[in-house]
Design a protein around this motif. Sequence first.
Motif, mmCIF file in Angstrom:
data_model
loop_
_atom_site.group_PDB
_atom_site.id
_atom_site.type_symbol
_atom_site.label_atom_id
_atom_site.label_comp_id
_atom_site.label_asym_id
_atom_site.label_seq_id
_atom_site.Cartn_x
_atom_site.Cartn_y
_atom_site.Cartn_z
ATOM 1 N N ILE C 266 0.826 -1.275 -0.094
ATOM 2 C CA ILE C 266 -0.063 0.086 0.064
ATOM 3 C C ILE C 266 0.902 1.328 -0.148
ATOM 4 O O ILE C 266 0.672 2.128 -0.933
ATOM 5 N N PHE C 267 1.795 1.318 0.942
ATOM 6 C CA PHE C 267 2.869 2.460 0.843
ATOM 7 C C PHE C 267 3.591 2.540 -0.366
ATOM 8 O O PHE C 267 4.087 3.793 -0.934
ATOM 9 N N GLU C 268 3.861 1.586 -1.075
ATOM 10 C CA GLU C 268 4.808 1.473 -2.478
ATOM 11 C C GLU C 268 3.841 2.199 -3.379
ATOM 12 O O GLU C 268 4.282 2.843 -4.043
ATOM 13 N N GLU C 269 2.437 1.691 -3.636
ATOM 14 C CA GLU C 269 1.396 2.223 -4.231
ATOM 15 C C GLU C 269 1.245 3.628 -4.031
ATOM 16 O O GLU C 269 1.054 4.723 -4.991
ATOM 17 N N GLY C 270 1.224 3.868 -2.858
ATOM 18 C CA GLY C 270 0.922 5.273 -2.139
ATOM 19 C C GLY C 270 -0.652 5.409 -1.648
ATOM 20 O O GLY C 270 -1.524 4.828 -2.569
ATOM 21 N N LEU C 271 -1.020 5.458 -0.643
ATOM 22 C CA LEU C 271 -2.396 5.381 -0.153
ATOM 23 C C LEU C 271 -3.179 6.496 -0.828
ATOM 24 O O LEU C 271 -4.496 5.604 -1.342
ATOM 25 N N ASP C 272 -3.015 7.513 -1.531
ATOM 26 C CA ASP C 272 -3.833 8.188 -2.154
ATOM 27 C C ASP C 272 -4.059 7.466 -3.545
ATOM 28 O O ASP C 272 -5.092 7.730 -4.246
ATOM 29 N N ASN C 273 -3.059 7.032 -4.122
ATOM 30 C CA ASN C 273 -3.082 6.217 -5.329
ATOM 31 C C ASN C 273 -3.933 4.885 -5.087
ATOM 32 O O ASN C 273 -4.910 4.756 -5.964
ATOM 33 N N VAL C 274 -3.970 4.340 -4.162
ATOM 34 C CA VAL C 274 -4.749 3.338 -3.650
ATOM 35 C C VAL C 274 -6.242 3.598 -3.808
ATOM 36 O O VAL C 274 -7.153 3.202 -4.377
ATOM 37 N N ILE C 275 -6.669 4.661 -3.161
ATOM 38 C CA ILE C 275 -7.821 5.517 -2.866
ATOM 39 C C ILE C 275 -8.329 5.948 -4.466
ATOM 40 O O ILE C 275 -9.433 5.529 -4.970
ATOM 41 N N ALA C 276 -7.577 6.404 -5.047
ATOM 42 C CA ALA C 276 -7.884 6.832 -6.623
ATOM 43 C C ALA C 276 -8.127 5.498 -7.428
ATOM 44 O O ALA C 276 -8.860 5.506 -8.426
ATOM 45 N N ARG C 277 -7.505 4.657 -7.162
ATOM 46 C CA ARG C 277 -7.512 3.538 -7.808
ATOM 47 C C ARG C 277 -9.001 2.837 -7.666
ATOM 48 O O ARG C 277 -9.930 2.622 -8.699
ATOM 49 N N HIS C 278 -9.511 2.963 -6.434
ATOM 50 C CA HIS C 278 -10.688 2.619 -6.148
ATOM 51 C C HIS C 278 -11.839 3.514 -6.628
ATOM 52 O O HIS C 278 -12.946 3.025 -7.119
ATOM 53 N N SER C 279 -11.501 4.679 -6.912
ATOM 54 C CA SER C 279 -12.404 5.595 -7.385
ATOM 55 C C SER C 279 -12.579 5.133 -8.989
ATOM 56 O O SER C 279 -13.774 5.327 -9.409
ATOM 57 N N ARG C 280 -11.444 4.996 -9.625
ATOM 58 C CA ARG C 280 -11.372 4.549 -11.091
ATOM 59 C C ARG C 280 -12.485 3.267 -11.241
ATOM 60 O O ARG C 280 -13.289 3.137 -11.926
ATOM 61 N N LEU C 281 -12.383 2.288 -10.270
ATOM 62 C CA LEU C 281 -12.965 0.900 -10.284
ATOM 63 C C LEU C 281 -14.608 1.145 -10.056
ATOM 64 O O LEU C 281 -15.246 0.762 -10.687
ATOM 65 N N GLY C 282 -14.701 2.009 -9.201
ATOM 66 C CA GLY C 282 -16.170 2.307 -8.772
ATOM 67 C C GLY C 282 -16.944 3.230 -10.005
ATOM 68 O O GLY C 282 -18.045 2.593 -10.402
ATOM 69 N N THR C 283 -16.107 4.123 -10.466
ATOM 70 C CA THR C 283 -16.603 4.632 -11.607
ATOM 71 C C THR C 283 -16.993 4.089 -12.892
ATOM 72 O O THR C 283 -17.760 3.751 -13.464
ATOM 73 N N ALA C 284 -15.962 3.114 -12.953
ATOM 74 C CA ALA C 284 -16.127 2.114 -14.239
ATOM 75 C C ALA C 284 -16.964 1.408 -14.187
ATOM 76 O O ALA C 284 -17.999 1.077 -15.241
ATOM 77 N N THR C 285 -17.570 0.820 -12.825
ATOM 78 C CA THR C 285 -18.515 0.024 -12.607
ATOM 79 C C THR C 285 -19.815 0.449 -12.783
ATOM 80 O O THR C 285 -20.880 -0.018 -13.512
ATOM 81 N N ARG C 286 -19.902 1.766 -12.141
ATOM 82 C CA ARG C 286 -21.239 2.133 -12.405
ATOM 83 C C ARG C 286 -21.446 2.661 -13.961
ATOM 84 O O ARG C 286 -22.542 2.955 -14.147
ATOM 85 N N LEU C 287 -20.495 3.128 -14.675
ATOM 86 C CA LEU C 287 -20.950 3.509 -16.053
ATOM 87 C C LEU C 287 -21.163 2.268 -16.896
ATOM 88 O O LEU C 287 -21.980 2.229 -17.602
ATOM 89 N N ALA C 288 -20.703 0.997 -16.377
ATOM 90 C CA ALA C 288 -21.049 -0.300 -17.052
ATOM 91 C C ALA C 288 -22.560 -0.373 -16.636
ATOM 92 O O ALA C 288 -23.418 -0.799 -17.367
ATOM 93 N N VAL C 289 -23.069 -0.326 -15.542
ATOM 94 C CA VAL C 289 -24.266 -0.762 -15.064
ATOM 95 C C VAL C 289 -25.440 0.213 -15.812
ATOM 96 O O VAL C 289 -26.575 -0.126 -16.283
ATOM 97 N N GLU C 290 -24.858 1.684 -16.001
ATOM 98 C CA GLU C 290 -25.470 2.505 -16.638
ATOM 99 C C GLU C 290 -25.898 1.976 -17.923
ATOM 100 O O GLU C 290 -27.010 2.123 -18.735
ATOM 101 N N ALA C 291 -24.789 1.530 -18.728
ATOM 102 C CA ALA C 291 -24.796 1.181 -19.984
ATOM 103 C C ALA C 291 -25.550 -0.186 -20.142
ATOM 104 O O ALA C 291 -26.267 -0.215 -21.382
ATOM 105 N N TRP C 292 -25.559 -0.891 -19.160
ATOM 106 C CA TRP C 292 -26.722 -2.074 -19.407
ATOM 107 C C TRP C 292 -28.191 -1.638 -19.111
ATOM 108 O O TRP C 292 -29.075 -2.533 -19.278
ATOM 109 N N GLY C 293 -28.291 -0.294 -18.769
ATOM 110 C CA GLY C 293 -29.830 0.019 -18.555
ATOM 111 C C GLY C 293 -30.246 -0.332 -17.215
ATOM 112 O O GLY C 293 -31.411 -0.622 -17.091
#
Lengths: 401, 401, 401, 401
Positions: C266-293
Amino acid sequence: MDYVYGPGKNHLFVPGPVNIPEPVIRAMNRNNEDYRSPAIPAMTKTLLEDVKKIFKTTTGTPFMIPTTGTGAWESALTNTLSPGDRIVSFLIGQFSLLWIDQQQRLKFNVDVVESEWGQGANLDILAEKLAADHSHTIKAICIVHNETATGVTNNLATVRKLLDHYSHPALLLVDGVSSICALDFRMDEWGVDVALTGSQKALSLPTGIGIVCASPKALEASKSAKSVRVFFDWNDYLKFYKMGTFWPYTPSIQLLYGLRAALDLIFEEGLDNVIARHSRLGTATRLAVEAWGLKNCTQKEEWYSDTVTAVLVPPYIDSAEIVKRAWKRYNLSLGLGLNKVAGKVFRIGHLGNLNELQLLGCLAGVEMILKDVGYPVKLGSGVAAACAYLQNNIPMITSRV
Amino acid sequence: MDYVYGPGKNHLFVPGPVNIPEPVIRAMNRNNEDYRSPAIPAMTKTLLEDVKKIFKTTTGTPFMIPTTGTGAWESALTNTLSPGDRIVSFLIGQFSLLWIDQQQRLKFNVDVVESEWGQGANLDILAEKLAADHSHTIKAICIVHNETATGVTNNLATVRKLLDHYSHPALLLVDGVSSICALDFRMDEWGVDVALTGSQKALSLPTGIGIVCASPKALEASKSAKSVRVFFDWNDYLKFYKMGTFWPYTPSIQLLYGLRAALDLIFEEGLDNVIARHSRLGTATRLAVEAWGLKNCTQKEEWYSDTVTAVLVPPYIDSAEIVKRAWKRYNLSLGLGLNKVAGKVFRIGHLGNLNELQLLGCLAGVEMILKDVGYPVKLGSGVAAACAYLQNNIPMITSRV
Amino acid sequence: MDYVYGPGKNHLFVPGPVNIPEPVIRAMNRNNEDYRSPAIPAMTKTLLEDVKKIFKTTTGTPFMIPTTGTGAWESALTNTLSPGDRIVSFLIGQFSLLWIDQQQRLKFNVDVVESEWGQGANLDILAEKLAADHSHTIKAICIVHNETATGVTNNLATVRKLLDHYSHPALLLVDGVSSICALDFRMDEWGVDVALTGSQKALSLPTGIGIVCASPKALEASKSAKSVRVFFDWNDYLKFYKMGTFWPYTPSIQLLYGLRAALDLIFEEGLDNVIARHSRLGTATRLAVEAWGLKNCTQKEEWYSDTVTAVLVPPYIDSAEIVKRAWKRYNLSLGLGLNKVAGKVFRIGHLGNLNELQLLGCLAGVEMILKDVGYPVKLGSGVAAACAYLQNNIPMITSRV
Amino acid sequence: MDYVYGPGKNHLFVPGPVNIPEPVIRAMNRNNEDYRSPAIPAMTKTLLEDVKKIFKTTTGTPFMIPTTGTGAWESALTNTLSPGDRIVSFLIGQFSLLWIDQQQRLKFNVDVVESEWGQGANLDILAEKLAADHSHTIKAICIVHNETATGVTNNLATVRKLLDHYSHPALLLVDGVSSICALDFRMDEWGVDVALTGSQKALSLPTGIGIVCASPKALEASKSAKSVRVFFDWNDYLKFYKMGTFWPYTPSIQLLYGLRAALDLIFEEGLDNVIARHSRLGTATRLAVEAWGLKNCTQKEEWYSDTVTAVLVPPYIDSAEIVKRAWKRYNLSLGLGLNKVAGKVFRIGHLGNLNELQLLGCLAGVEMILKDVGYPVKLGSGVAAACAYLQNNIPMITSRV
C-alpha cells in the motif's frame, strides 16, 4: 521481492510461460526430498504412465528431462539421428527457424522447406520430396505442430497420410511445445515417432521439464543413432527405468509434485474438455481481432491456432509499443513479434489453465491499448464479439452443477 | 499429496538435494512471468554479478543453465574441448566415475588416474604426466573438488601449483557440485578455468540450475572447441548477454527468484561464515563417527570433506539397511553407499542451509539406528563428542545479538 | 484439495474477503514462531506505527485484535460505553442492521435512525437529535462509513460538522470495514473516536485481524466504560504495549507478516493512489451498470460507493440466480443481495488489491450472465462504457515507467 | 522478510504456537474465496463432523470461532453462566490464573482453589466443596486439563467421578488448549460440558481458531445463561448451522483448508498414535531432565505432562538467560518461566506435529546451553537417556513399511 510491482494480478498472456493454477503452486511449495527414497520412484512411475495420456499414446516411452523445450528438441534429434542424415524440416516462423538452426549445428543435412511467415508447412513440397525419395535418403521429417511465433497450426494427420501414401520410413519428429495438452494431438493415431513439449506451456507448470515421448520405432532408431549425446541420452533413462529408480540424475522434486497436480487437474477437467476450452478461447480471440478490424497473421483458417493468436497491426503502428504499453500501464503481458514479424504483430497467448473471463479482461485491455497507440478501435467491439460467441458456448463447470 | 507421510519434519541428510530455507521456498511460491519483460533481465543481471562471488571470481563469466550437474559437466566439456582431445581425469568415487564416463562418451581421450575409493586424487601421478607432456598434448585436467560418494575433498591449490610449476597450459575444469558455497573455493586464485555447481547442493535450492563459470581462457578456448553443442553452447548465452535479454531460451522464473533469495541469505550470513559453519558441521560429524568407534571412508585427514561424511560400517552390517531403517522408522534421509562402496558405507550429507541442532538430531538418530542393526554403539556418545566441540565453537547469530 | 475446482482463476468480486496479492500470500507462507522472541515485538512495533497511517491518524492508538469485523465492533462499543448508554445508530442496510443488533444485545439504549435501503444515513434527523439533546444524553454516534449491503457511503465529514456545530461531546464510532484503505477516510481530521476495519477487506489479507483505532478521547472513555469485556479489553493490550511485548494472547504469526507485506504494498503504491484506483474501479463499474440499462441500488450520487456496487435487477429476474450462474458457469464470485434486497440486487465488490483489467473481465462476465437469465443486455456495452472512461484515466505503473 | 534470520531451521519448542507440518502450510497457501459459495459450507460441514473426533465426542456441538484460546475461554463461560454464578476454579499456574482473572472480570463468583505451582488441582478440596454444596450453588467447575506454565496435567476422570459421587449437577468446563489432540482426552466419557482448544497448539495450525465443544447439557444451559455476549454467542452459530451456511461472520478461508489438512494428517496417523507419540516425547524429555540432574517443576509423576516440561534450574542460574541464549546462539525457541516461576524454570514444549529426532536436536541444544550458563551438565547425558528409551519404543512409520 518484485522488481516492478503493479497493483492487482499480472495478466499473463504471453504464449509461455503461462499461468500456473493455485493447486499446482501449492503442490510445489515444499522442501527438497531424497529422490532415492521409495517415495519418488513410486510417484515417478505414476507420472510416466499418466504423461502418456496427454500424448495420446499407449506404445510410446516418455522421458521427463530436466531441461527446456530447446533441450527436448536436442534429445529428440540426437537420440534418433546420426550426423549427416538428411532430414526435411519446415521453416514457417521463429521457433521452427531455431529448431532448424539446431538441426544444422548438430550436423544433420537439413532440407529446409520454407513458407511465408503466417502460412503453414508446405506439404505439397513434402509430397514431392517423398515421391522423389525412392532410396529413402530422408531419415526424418521435423515439424512444429504449432508455430508459436505466428500462431500457425500444421496438419499432422496429412503429414502422416503422405508418409503412408509413399510408404516412406522416415521418422516423424514433432515439436508439440505449444500444442500438446491444448490442441488435438494424437501420437499413436498419427504415427508420430518423437513428440515433445515443455512444462511451462499448456501443462501450466514452471519451466524445467522437457517431456519427450518416443515411439517403438524411435527407440529402435536410437540404438543405431550416432549423434553424440550424454545428458540427453535416452539409454541412461532406460537403464534406470529398468532398475525402478527412474532417474539417472537428480530431478526437481518440486516439479514432480507439480506435474502430479497438473495432470490431476487436466484429468479432472478431462483432456478433451481442456482441448475444447482452448478452442473456445482461440475462437473468441479471433472474433475479437476481426471485430477490431485487424488481421490475423495466420493467413488461412485451416492453420488457425487455438493456443496463440498473432495480430497484425497497421503499418503506422509499432507492435512492440503495444506490448510495452500493455505492461507499463495495464499490468498485461503480451507476446512480441519476433524476427521477420517484429514490429508487425503482437501475440496473445491463450493456452494453459485459463478461463474465458481472464481472456475477456485481456481483450478489453488490448482494446484500450490499441486506442492508446492511435488505432481507431471501437471500444468494446472485440469483447462484444467474443462474448456473443462465448455466451453460447461455455459449458457449466462440472464439479459445480 | 505425499506418498509416505510421517509425523514431524523429514530429516534430510542426503548430500543433495538439501534442505531449502523457508525464505527461499517463499520466494519461489509464485506464478510464472513473462521472461521477456524488463523485470526478468533486470533481476538476471544482478544474479550474474552476484553468482560470481560464490565462485570467488571477478574475471569469470557465469552461465545459469536450466539443467542438472550432469548437464553442467557437459557444458564445461563441450564448450572447451574437441573430440579426441587428451584430458587427465581422476577416478576416486562414483561421481568422478560418472564424469569420466561422460568424457569418454563425448569422445575425448581420457587419461584416467584412479585412486582407491576413500583416497583423494593422486597428484603425484598428475605431476608425472605434466612433467612428461612437453608437447602439451594434455588439453585439460578434470577434477572433482569434493567427491560426494566418498566424502573426499581434493586439493585444488596443489593442482594449480603443479600446472604452474610445469608451465602447462592445460585447462583446469572443476566439478564443484558438492563444494561451491560450502567449502573454500577460489576460482581466480586457483586459476580454475571452468567451475560448476548445481542449485540443489550448497545453494539450497531445488534442482534445476546448473551454474557454470568460465575463465577468460576458457571462453577463448570455446571459440575453437569443436565439440558439437547447441543447448549447452555458451555462445548462445553470450549473444543474449550482449543484447541485455540474457536468455536464449525460457528460464524458470521461480528458480531465478529463489536464487536471488538464496544468494541474499548467503551474503547476509557472509560466505566465509557459511564456509566456517560447514567446517563446524563436518568436524562435529567426524567426532561423532570416531566416538561411535566407526571409521570414516576418507582415509586421510587432508581429504576430509566438510559437506559429506561417508561412514564405514563393520562387515557384518549392510549399510543399505541403515539407510532403509532411517527412513522407515525415524523419518531420516541418509545417503546410500554407491557402486564400490555399496553396502559398506552410509553417508551423512551436512551441506546447505543447515544448523548444528539439526545435525545433532540426525546424529542421535544414527546412534539409534546403529543399535537397531546390531552395532554396539554407546547411545549418546557421538552426540556428546559433537556437542563438546560445538559448544565451544558455535558463534552467536549476528542478527540476534 | 478443492471442493469445486474450475479451470483458470476464480474471479473474486464479493465485497470481502477479497483477492490477496501474491507477495502477501508469499509472506504468510511460513511456519509458526515464538511470539515472545524479540522478533515479533520488533515487527509489531512497526505495524502499530504503520497501521495508523491507513486510518490517517497520528494521535490514535491501534489495536490489532485476532477477530473479525464483528469482534472489532464489539471492541469499539464495550471499551467506550456502559450498559444503558444512549447511542444514535443509523440503519441503512444489512451490516448497519447487524451492528445495531449487537448494540442492542450489549444493552445499550439504541436510538435507531432508519433510512430506506439504498439511501445514506439521515443526517437531518441526527441534527435534530443533537439539537434537542441539551443534556448530552447521547453518548455515541455509531455509523457505518460504507454500507456493504447496498453500496452506500456516508458522509462522515458532515457528521463531524454537526457534532461540532452543536458542540456535542458524543463519541463518534465508525465502522470502516469496507472503506478504510480504499475510500477517503480521515480519522483525525473528522474527529472519529473509534474507527475499525477487518484484514480481509481493503487490506487484502485473510480474515483474522480486526483493527480498531481509538482516539485519545475514546481511550479516556474506556477508563470509565462499564461494559463487561475481557477478550476485547483494550486495557490488556495497553498493559502489554507498555511492557513492549505487545500481545496479551497469541497473535497469528502469519497474519503479522502478511500485514507487514500488505502495508508495504500500500505504501509502495501510495495510499492516495490506492484510493484513486478504487475511485476509478467504482466509476467504471457504475458506467457499465448505466450502459446495461440497470439501476444502482444507491439512490443518489453523493452516496455512491467506490468499493461495492449493488445492482438492481428487473422484477422478473431473481438476482440470486445471477450469483449462482456466475459461480457455476463463469468461475465468477459475485455478492448476493441480503435481507430486504435479497433477490433484488447482486453486488460487485471492487475493493482491495485489484486492477482494471480484472474488473473488466468481471464486467464482461456479468454481461453474459445477464443474457443467460433473460435480460436483454447489449453484449459489450458495459465494458465499452467502462473502457472509454478507464482508457483516459488509468495512470502508468510508477515502478515500470 | 525476516527480522532476525539465522541459518537453518528454527527449532520451535515453545508450548505453542507449534510447528506446522508442510502439508498444512501448503493447504493454506491460497487466495481468499467467497465463503457464501457452496464450497465453504460443504467443507465446513465435514470439519464440524471431524472436529468432534478429536474431542472424543459424538453428542457435542463444536464451534470454530475466529479467535484465540482466551476468546474460547470467554465463549465457554459466557454461553453457560450468568453474572454472580458461583464457580469453582483451580489456580495452579499462569494460564489457570489468567482464566480465573477472566472469570472474575466476567462477574462470576469464583471460588478459587489454589495449589502450589508444580502441583495439580487439589481435588480433595473439590470433594469437600461438592460434599458441602447441598443446594447446588456451584454452577460450574472450571479446570485446565494441562497447565502450560508448569507442565501439570490434571486428572479429569477423577473430577467427573467426584461430581457423579455427589450427584452434583455443576457444569464441567475444561481448558484443553495444550492437551486436546495430544493427551488422552475423552469429552463424552468424562462428562465434560464444555471443552476448548486453540488451533496453534496440538492441531499444529496458525493461531486463529478457538474450537469450543458444548455438550447437550451445556447447550441447554446456554438458553438461560444471562452473560452478555454477541461475538462469542453460540446462538448465532446455531442459527447459521440450521440454515446450512454455517458462518455468522467471515471465517478465515485459509484456516479452514488448513484445519482440513491438519485433521487429515491426524486421522492418517491415528489419533491414538498421535497421543502415543506425545507420550514418547514427554517420557524422553523427562528422562533427559533426570539425566541432567535437574528437577521437573511438576512435583509428582501423576501430573507429568506429555506436551510440555517445565525444567527447574538451580538457584544460581536465571532460566530467562537459558531461553535468550537458545535463541541467540542455537536458533532454538524455548518457553520462558512465567510469573511465580519466572527465572526459575524454562519450558520445553513437545506438542504438535513433531518427531523424536526433532526433540533430540532440541535436547542436545539444551545441554550445550546449560553448559553455556555454568551448569555442570555431562554433555550427551540427556540425549543418551532419551535415546535409550526411544530406541526401544519408536514404531515403524506405517505408510513406509
